[in-house]
Design an enzyme around this catalytic site. Structure first.
Site, PDB file in Angstrom:
ATOM      1  N   HIS A 166       1.688   7.133   2.359  1.00  0.00           N
ATOM      2  CA  HIS A 166       1.243   8.189   2.149  1.00  0.00           C
ATOM      3  C   HIS A 166       1.495   9.287   3.235  1.00  0.00           C
ATOM      4  O   HIS A 166       2.080   8.947   3.946  1.00  0.00           O
ATOM      5  CB  HIS A 166      -0.362   8.039   1.835  1.00  0.00           C
ATOM      6  CG  HIS A 166      -1.255   7.546   3.106  1.00  0.00           C
ATOM      7  ND1 HIS A 166      -1.249   8.183   3.973  1.00  0.00           N
ATOM      8  CD2 HIS A 166      -1.541   6.291   3.020  1.00  0.00           C
ATOM      9  CE1 HIS A 166      -1.845   7.489   4.812  1.00  0.00           C
ATOM     10  NE2 HIS A 166      -2.119   6.173   4.389  1.00  0.00           N
TER      11      HIS A 166
ATOM     12  N   LYS B 235       0.866  -1.163   0.012  1.00  0.00           N
ATOM     13  CA  LYS B 235       0.141   0.119  -0.051  1.00  0.00           C
ATOM     14  C   LYS B 235       0.813   1.363   0.152  1.00  0.00           C
ATOM     15  O   LYS B 235       2.077   1.149   0.464  1.00  0.00           O
ATOM     16  CB  LYS B 235      -0.996  -0.070   1.220  1.00  0.00           C
ATOM     17  CG  LYS B 235      -1.688  -1.171   1.107  1.00  0.00           C
ATOM     18  CD  LYS B 235      -3.090  -0.878   2.192  1.00  0.00           C
ATOM     19  CE  LYS B 235      -3.871  -1.952   2.354  1.00  0.00           C
ATOM     20  NZ  LYS B 235      -4.882  -1.715   3.343  1.00  0.00           N
TER      21      LYS B 235
ATOM     22  N   HIS C  69       1.474   8.614   6.955  1.00  0.00           N
ATOM     23  CA  HIS C  69       2.303   7.967   7.495  1.00  0.00           C
ATOM     24  C   HIS C  69       3.445   8.670   8.198  1.00  0.00           C
ATOM     25  O   HIS C  69       4.264   8.397   8.792  1.00  0.00           O
ATOM     26  CB  HIS C  69       3.052   6.705   6.739  1.00  0.00           C
ATOM     27  CG  HIS C  69       2.135   5.628   6.441  1.00  0.00           C
ATOM     28  ND1 HIS C  69       1.613   5.029   5.183  1.00  0.00           N
ATOM     29  CD2 HIS C  69       1.493   4.837   7.213  1.00  0.00           C
ATOM     30  CE1 HIS C  69       0.886   4.304   5.378  1.00  0.00           C
ATOM     31  NE2 HIS C  69       0.591   3.895   6.680  1.00  0.00           N
TER      32      HIS C  69
HETATM   33  N1  ARG Z   1       0.496  -0.740  10.162  1.00  0.00           N
HETATM   34  C1  ARG Z   1      -0.190  -0.098  10.778  1.00  0.00           C
HETATM   35  C2  ARG Z   1      -0.905   0.995   9.938  1.00  0.00           C
HETATM   36  O1  ARG Z   1      -0.621   1.661   9.099  1.00  0.00           O
HETATM   37  C3  ARG Z   1       0.380   0.534  11.939  1.00  0.00           C
HETATM   38  C4  ARG Z   1       0.905  -0.287  12.857  1.00  0.00           C
HETATM   39  C5  ARG Z   1       1.202   0.307  14.221  1.00  0.00           C
HETATM   40  N2  ARG Z   1       1.755  -0.557  15.295  1.00  0.00           N
HETATM   41  C6  ARG Z   1       1.222  -1.780  16.108  1.00  0.00           C
HETATM   42  N3  ARG Z   1       2.149  -2.413  16.647  1.00  0.00           N
HETATM   43  N4  ARG Z   1       0.030  -2.159  15.776  1.00  0.00           N
HETATM   44  O2  ARG Z   1      -2.139   1.528  10.266  1.00  0.00           O
END
Ligand code: ARG
Length: 575
Positions: free
Chosen positions: A130, A127, A133
């Site tokens: 963006h 993905k 992030h």
């Molecule tokens: N990959 C997730 C996102 O972009 C964020 C991960 C956050 N970290 C965690 N340990 N849940 O929405």
């Protein structure tokens, strides 16, 4: 570093007073009215023991203290002994310390011998990376640098979103409509296109969703074909993410993301069962959290596949066992507050006391200035603003501004990168992290506002003053052999006070997980430096005055560069 409270406490100390040095220290006040001095010592508490009026005690003490070079004046007003700092002495102490320590100034060893994990960025594979992030990436990187600066051993983890049912969809879409060539050419945009198409077609053909679910179950079971495709998507995505990390000069110690925990989950599911926490609900397994006012945490779906929270439970325990952290900091958007609350509660119910050392550090949303809320940037719809494009635009716009200004002797290529990217980072770290904010180019790139370019420009200005000084003067500054007494103007004093507070500000910013505390202090320093620069001639005739002022310029430049560094921003010498 000079500590006036210490000096005062030692001067006041006398056995007859019946107070320890620490007692005295704790009694020292900072008067609200500057006319009453920089510090004040109230004598009321001594009246009983000494059988004397507090005014008289204050007069005695003031009379006793004389000739300490740290103070310009010590006097008593009623029951108080008031201390006025000798500004030149103060400046000499602070400036010498900064110039001795150089790039180490601001650092400390509070965390020595303890390990902290900072988890940040964590984008989702296949993905786009963006603009949403950027916050986790940039705030997390600054928090890492702050903890490193206060002496912790820091482990940086990128918890990649490289697992989950969406990979079932991606694999199905790729098999149906994908082409190897197209994918190799522009991986993420292509995967995004397939993913968007999947959602469109699935509206009319729900069987696609079933197929995707089955595919994910096969992936989770380690079927070689699914695993190979997933690996390919992961590698291609990482290569793209790394391009952005390179631009931001960000690295990680571990990229153990969600998939890393896929084979570690059965242990926890069993543990949850053994501890009597799992209940069946329509084929799925959940932990009921109603008692705590939350919706249930879903641990497995009806098809047996794992979920986001399941992987986070596994990750937390793994990290505790593997790193034995003192603190584990999760820099993740406030949209995930509920997820983190549920997850912490489950860990607590499992009996893991250390869950209190797991800290979710949330932040607000970015939206775009034309009113497009970030929420409207949907991966499913394919309407996203790529971070890489934002950074490239920042660099181009900065180069334009620099060309317009016709700055000479500057390597526009390098400096526009440092300034453009620095501007975006600075903007991210300017506001309280929890606040939502609107991204606007005018604000980001304003060279006169409270911005990155403004602070960097101040650094370049200080560098230029030092370039214009003679070798002999600079050698004199380094040797420190000059009289500081002329460095006592208001503007110099204000600046010195700000430089003095940096180590304390760094500590506070780290303890509160709030880089904006440092960003704001840095803006204050830059503004104060510019006031000093405008108010005073620096390269004056009087040698002592000139060297003392140059020493302050050098210290200011060092502090600005150090603070920018802690925020993850470069400090160009010319711009
Ligand atoms: N990959 C997730 C996102 O972009 C964020 C991960 C956050 N970290 C965690 N340990 N849940 O929405």
């Amino acid at each position: 570093m000079v500590d006036f409270k210490d000096i005062i406490a030692n001067e006041i100390y006398d056995e007859a007073l019946g107070l320890s040095i620490d007692d005295i220290r704790n009694l020292i006040e900072i008067p609200a009215d500057e006319k009453m001095g920089d510090f004040a010592f109230p004598c009321f508490r001594l009246a009983k023991a000494l059988r004397k009026a507090p005014q008289m005690i204050a007069a005695d003490i003031a009379g006793r203290i004389s000739g300490n070079e740290a103070f310009a004046k010590v006097e008593n007003v009623n029951a108080y002994v008031n201390f006025f700092i000798n500004r030149a002495y103060f400046a000499s102490q602070v400036v010498s310390e900064v110039n001795d320590l150089g790039d180490q100034y601001g650092r400390s060893d509070h965390g020595a011998g303890r390990k902290v994990i900072v988890e940040y960025s964590s984008p989702n594979i296949a993905k786009p990376f963006h603009i949403g992030h950027i916050r986790s990436t940039v705030i997390g990187n600054a928090i890492y640098k702050l903890y490193d600066a206060i002496g912790f051993d820091v482990v940086r983890i990128n918890h990649l979103g490289d697992y989950g049912t969406q990979f079932g969809k991606m694999i199905v879409a790729y098999r149906k409509w994908g082409s190897e060539e197209e994918l190799a050419h522009d991986p993420i945009k292509t995967l995004l296109k397939y993913y968007t198409r999947f959602h469109k077609e699935a509206k009319d053909d729900p069987s696609l969703e079933d197929e995707a679910r089955e595919t994910f179950v096969r992936l989770e079971a380690g079927e070689p074909e699914e695993v190979a495709l997933w690996k390919k998507f992961r590698e291609l995505s990482l290569a793209e993410f790394n391009r952005v990390y390179d631009m931001l000069d960000i690295t990680f110690d571990s990229y153990a993301g969600e998939s890393f925990y896929s084979d570690k989950m059965p242990r926890f599911i069993q543990e949850l069962k053994d501890k009597g926490l799992l209940i069946k609900s329509e084929g799925a397994q959940i932990v009921d959290l109603e008692e705590y006012g939350m919706s249930p945490a879903m641990i497995t779906k009806s098809d047996g596949s794992s979920l986001y929270v399941t992987r986070d439970i596994a990750a937390a325990v793994y990290r505790k066992e593997h790193y034995d952290f003192y603190k584990c900091i999760y820099v993740v958007a406030s949209q995930q507050n509920l997820h983190f609350k549920q997850w912490k509660k489950v860990l607590e119910l499992m009996g893991y006391e250390w869950e209190k050392d797991c800290i979710h550090v949330p932040f607000g949303l970015v939206s775009l200035s034309d009113g497009d809320d970030i929420k409207m940037m949907s991966t499913r719809e394919g309407t996203v603003v790529f971070l890489e494009d934002v950074l490239n635009t920042a660099v181009e716009k900065t180069a334009d501004i620099m060309r317009e200004k016709q700055t000479s002797g500057v390597d526009i290529d390098t400096v526009s990168r440092e300034v453009g990217i620095g501007a975006v980072i600075f903007q991210e770290l300017s506001n309280n992290r929890i606040k939502d904010y609107v991204f606007s180019w005018d604000k980001v790139l304003n060279f006169d506002g409270e911005t990155g370019p403004y602070v960097q420009y101040t650094h370049a200005r200080a560098s230029s003053v030092l370039r214009n000084a003679s070798e002999e003067d600079l050698a004199g500054v380094r040797a420190g052999e000059f009289d500081w007494s002329k460095l006592n103007s208001d503007s110099a004093y204000t600046l010195v006070k700000l430089l003095y507070r940096v180590p304390e500000v760094v500590l506070e910013a780290a303890n509160k997980y709030e880089p904006s505390i440092l960003t704001r202090h840095l803006v204050d320093i830059a503004q104060s430096f510019n006031k000093f620069y405008h108010d005073e001639h620096i390269l004056v005739e009087d040698k002592d005055e000139k060297l003392a002022k140059l020493a302050l310029v050098l210290a200011s430049r060092t502090v600005i560069a150090n603070c920018l560094g802690l925020l993850g921003i470069k400090a160009p010498e010319r711009m």
